[in-house]
Design a protein around this motif. Structure first.
Motif, short mmCIF file in Angstrom:
data_model
loop_
_atom_site.label_atom_id
_atom_site.label_comp_id
_atom_site.label_asym_id
_atom_site.label_seq_id
_atom_site.Cartn_x
_atom_site.Cartn_y
_atom_site.Cartn_z
N GLY A 171 82.85 55.38 56.66
CA GLY A 171 81.82 56.07 57.43
C GLY A 171 80.58 55.22 57.64
O GLY A 171 79.48 55.77 57.76
N PHE A 172 80.75 53.89 57.69
CA PHE A 172 79.60 53.00 57.80
C PHE A 172 78.76 53.34 59.03
O PHE A 172 77.53 53.39 58.97
CB PHE A 172 80.08 51.55 57.87
N TRP A 173 79.42 53.58 60.16
CA TRP A 173 78.69 53.99 61.37
C TRP A 173 78.57 55.51 61.37
O TRP A 173 79.17 56.22 62.18
CB TRP A 173 79.42 53.48 62.61
N TYR A 174 77.78 56.03 60.45
CA TYR A 174 77.74 57.46 60.19
C TYR A 174 77.09 58.28 61.30
O TYR A 174 77.20 59.50 61.31
CB TYR A 174 77.01 57.73 58.87
N THR A 175 76.38 57.62 62.22
CA THR A 175 75.79 58.38 63.33
C THR A 175 76.85 58.89 64.30
O THR A 175 76.58 59.80 65.09
CB THR A 175 74.78 57.50 64.09
N ASP A 176 78.04 58.29 64.25
CA ASP A 176 79.17 58.77 65.04
C ASP A 176 79.88 59.84 64.21
O ASP A 176 80.43 59.53 63.14
CB ASP A 176 80.11 57.61 65.37
N GLN A 178 82.67 61.40 64.45
CA GLN A 178 84.09 61.18 64.20
C GLN A 178 84.29 60.18 63.06
O GLN A 178 85.15 60.37 62.20
CB GLN A 178 84.78 60.68 65.46
N LYS A 179 83.48 59.13 63.03
CA LYS A 179 83.60 58.13 61.97
C LYS A 179 83.11 58.70 60.65
O LYS A 179 83.69 58.43 59.59
CB LYS A 179 82.81 56.88 62.36
N ALA A 180 82.04 59.48 60.69
CA ALA A 180 81.55 60.11 59.47
C ALA A 180 82.58 61.08 58.91
O ALA A 180 82.79 61.17 57.69
CB ALA A 180 80.23 60.83 59.75
N PHE A 181 83.25 61.81 59.81
CA PHE A 181 84.31 62.74 59.38
C PHE A 181 85.45 61.99 58.70
O PHE A 181 86.02 62.46 57.71
CB PHE A 181 84.83 63.52 60.58
N ALA A 182 85.82 60.82 59.24
CA ALA A 182 86.90 60.03 58.64
C ALA A 182 86.54 59.63 57.21
O ALA A 182 87.40 59.65 56.32
CB ALA A 182 87.16 58.78 59.49
#
Length: 675
Positions: A171-176, A178-182
């Motif tokens: 979740g490094f790019w947590y502002t996205d 979908q990526k935070a959910f992953a």
């Protein structure tokens, strides 16, 4: 060698292997955004080089003399009423030939990925760049703790550490969102497996009173499996039954961390993180932790044939299931993700059927070729503006020659084609599974061989498809037409990993010459006790199998390659579209990954969500807020409002109340006196 420290000094320096990347994470975490990208890179890569150097020295002494062990201070001590120690855990580190192998893989491949990341993540600002390398160094420190720990408890510390760091990196790019959910999905799914790990650890503490690997192995050698346990929560159980229960618990932990059925769902979504994260976590290190856990406890698993059969069956099912899903995926990283899940299944077949050395050897070769493939995918994305759709690629062999040739070598190794490393390690697993028998279920080995062979056929097909759609043919989009090669900072690590994926074949060459089965003979002392126990109970594991499985494996890999080549490279190019049109529902079902995520949503997430919401309404809203907090407040308010009726400010009424009260008091007193 006179310029190297003595074994005693090497033992004392074992902590340095962990402390180097830990210090790098601390420095970059505190000062990275202030010291700039160049210094951040120097600190992060320097920490990895330092850790690799100490690991190489330690491995030299393990290779030439003996195991190294650092005995630390007591950490957890529990004594009984009689003063006898019930549980005793110390901060100890152990390097033998198994953990030494993992040390070189983690620090070596990790260093290459750090170098690659310096270019791949260069677009980040100073704060993001420093944060990325902080997480990366911290992850390596946690993984090294997992590998070096001389007890299950210390291994669990590293186990949880890599789980935390994987959440941060995915979740490094947590502002996205979908990526935070992953990242959250990976973290929560792994917690399910970690519960099983804890059950296994506590069970072993209840049975033996220790979690030290050396103590557990020594106790396992002297017990009688059918003897009953005299006291404790397992009183009346036989040692074999209790150990089987504990090993199944540990395997549940391995299923979560190594993405096996049914807890594999987090790994494909984890591709949302930066590509170097995929290479480090999902190819070379964290996902192989479950394989290492089973191999490290080989002596205990040898006493639990039911647990070994379970490991083998789950591994075989996962290998085939993930391979079939990979057939229809069009995201380059998703194909490699399902390939990783499938290859981990092969490793579990190996450690489950008693060919522990073969499972660990495939772990090593997989780190080389899959690390190269993930980094190669990142290079392709870098050259195409972060494009990941295979259907929009093509013709990149001419545009990206260095990436192409390294990707091709890694693809051949993953496919299992002679003579590269992946062929020998994969065939060692399948061949030994075919010629092994388990007392719990004598057919588990041959069945695993058959299922694994189908998975190997699928591997050859989807890897050839992936390679052809990416690099061969003509460019299919403007981005592919104008793709460019990556910098040498990114391509040199690819070249090193491609070379390792090729020369690693010498570790698994079969035969009886001095250079045959080098790795099997190298780690034989680690697994000797478990292998002897398997022979005693009738689990036949001959080690070297006949020659025909090698030819069968080569034929299987070649067949899958040829079919994929014909379907995507030559005259059958319309066949995939025709099959999709003929069987649209089946095709869409495969594209949707058999809708396993939807099944979890319907069967687990929604019911648990509804239950949680109902409990929240009853416990939080009604009991706590309604009765205990707001209810008490309302009750006090009610009594206050009633009392307020008598406090209206009318002085005459107050005087009347006082007179009535005085009269009542006098009447009471006089009445008492009269009696």
């Amino acid at each position: 060698m006179p310029f190297l420290p003595t074994p005693a000094a090497a033992e004392a320096s074992l902590w340095a292997i962990i402390l180097f990347p830990l210090a790098g994470a601390l420095i970059n975490g505190l000062f990275g955004r202030r010291i700039g990208k160049g210094n951040t890179t120097l600190v992060a890569i320097g920490a990895m080089v330092g850790s690799l150097a100490v690991a190489a020295i330690v491995f030299y002494w393990v290779l030439t003399t003996r195991n190294l062990r650092y005995q630390g201070a007591p950490w957890i001590a529990v004594t009984g009423a009689d003063g006898r120690a019930i549980v005793n855990v110390a901060w100890g580190l152990l390097v033998d030939r198994l953990s030494g192998t993992l040390l070189l893989v983690v620090t070596g491949v990790g260093t290459l990925i750090h170098v690659y990341s310096a270019s791949y993540m260069s677009h980040e600002d100073d704060a993001g760049y420093a944060r990325f390398f902080t997480y990366l160094n911290l992850f390596v420190a946690a993984m090294l703790t997992l590998v070096l720990g001389d007890s299950l408890v210390l291994t669990f510390v590293g186990w949880e550490g890599v789980g935390l760091c994987s959440y941060l990196l995915i979740g490094f790019w947590y502002t996205d969102e979908q990526k935070a959910f992953a990242g959250r999905k990976a973290f929560i799914t792994n917690r399910v497996g970690d519960f099983g790990f804890l059950v296994g650890v506590f069970s072993l503490l209840a049975i033996f009173g220790t979690s030290s690997y050396a103590d557990l192995a020594n106790l396992a050698r002297v017990i009688t499996p059918d003897a009953p346990i005299a006291s404790g929560i397992f009183a009346g159980w036989t040692y074999q039954s209790a150990i089987t229960f504990a090993m199944l618990g540990l395997f549940v932990g391995a299923v979560g961390k190594s993405a096996q059925l049914p807890l594999y769902i987090w790994l494909p979504d984890a591709m949302a993180g930066p590509t170097p994260v995929s290479a480090l976590i999902h190819a070379a290190t964290m996902v192989t932790a479950g394989v290492y856990l089973v191999a490290r406890n080989s002596m205990l698993f040898s006493l639990a044939p039911v647990a070994m059969a379970t490991v083998t069956i789950v591994g075989a099912a996962t290998a085939l299931f993930a391979a079939v899903i990979a057939f229809t995926q069009n995201d380059i990283k998703k194909v490699l993700a399902y390939s990783t899940v499938s290859q981990l299944g092969f490793m579990f077949i190996g450690v489950g059927c008693g060919a522990w050395w073969a499972g660990v050897l495939h772990l090593v070769t997989h780190a080389f070729f899959k690390g190269c493939l993930f980094l190669g995918a990142g290079s392709v994305m870098h050259g195409m503006g972060d494009e990941t759709d295979l259907r929009k690629m093509g013709g990149l062999a001419r545009k990206m020659p260095h990436t192409h040739w390294t990707f091709l070598v890694a693809t051949i190794s993953a496919t299992g084609i002679i003579p590269l490393a992946g062929f020998w390690s994969k065939d060692a697993i399948l061949g030994n599974a075919l010629f092994s028998a388990n007392p719990a279920w004598h057919q588990v080995g041959p069945i695993a061989w058959a299922v694994g062979s189908l998975a190997a056929l699928g591997t050859a097909f989807y890897m050839t498809r992936l390679y052809w759609l990416t690099f061969m043919g003509k460019p299919r989009t403007h981005a592919a037409e104008h793709a460019h090669e990556s910098s040498y900072v990114m391509t040199v690590p690819l070249m090193v990993l491609a070379v390792l994926a090729a020369v690693g074949l010498f570790l698994g060459l079969p035969g009886h010459s001095p250079v045959s089965e080098l790795y099997a003979r190298f780690v034989e002392p680690v697994f000797a006790a478990g292998t002897e126990r398997l022979h005693e109970v009738g689990h036949f594991h001959p080690g070297a199998h006949p020659a025909w499985p090698y030819f069968a494996a080569w034929g299987i890999g070649l067949a899958g390659t040829v079919v994929a080549f014909l379907m995507y490279g030559r005259g059958w190019t319309r066949l995939p579209a025709a099959l999709a049109a003929t069987l649209p529902r089946t095709y869409q079902f495969m594209v949707d990954k058999f809708q396993v995520d939807e099944l979890y949503e319907a069967a687990v997430i929604r019911p648990l969500g509804a239950l949680a919401k109902g409990l929240w309404r009853v416990i939080d809203v009604f009991l706590i807020d309604g009765l205990m907090v707001n209810g008490v407040a309302r009750l006090v308010g009610f009594f206050g409002s009633v009392s307020r009726l008598a406090q209206n400010g009318d002085v005459q009424r107050y005087a009347a109340y006082m007179a009535l009260a005085a009269a009542a008091i006098l009447a009471t007193v006089l009445g008492v006196g009269a009696q």
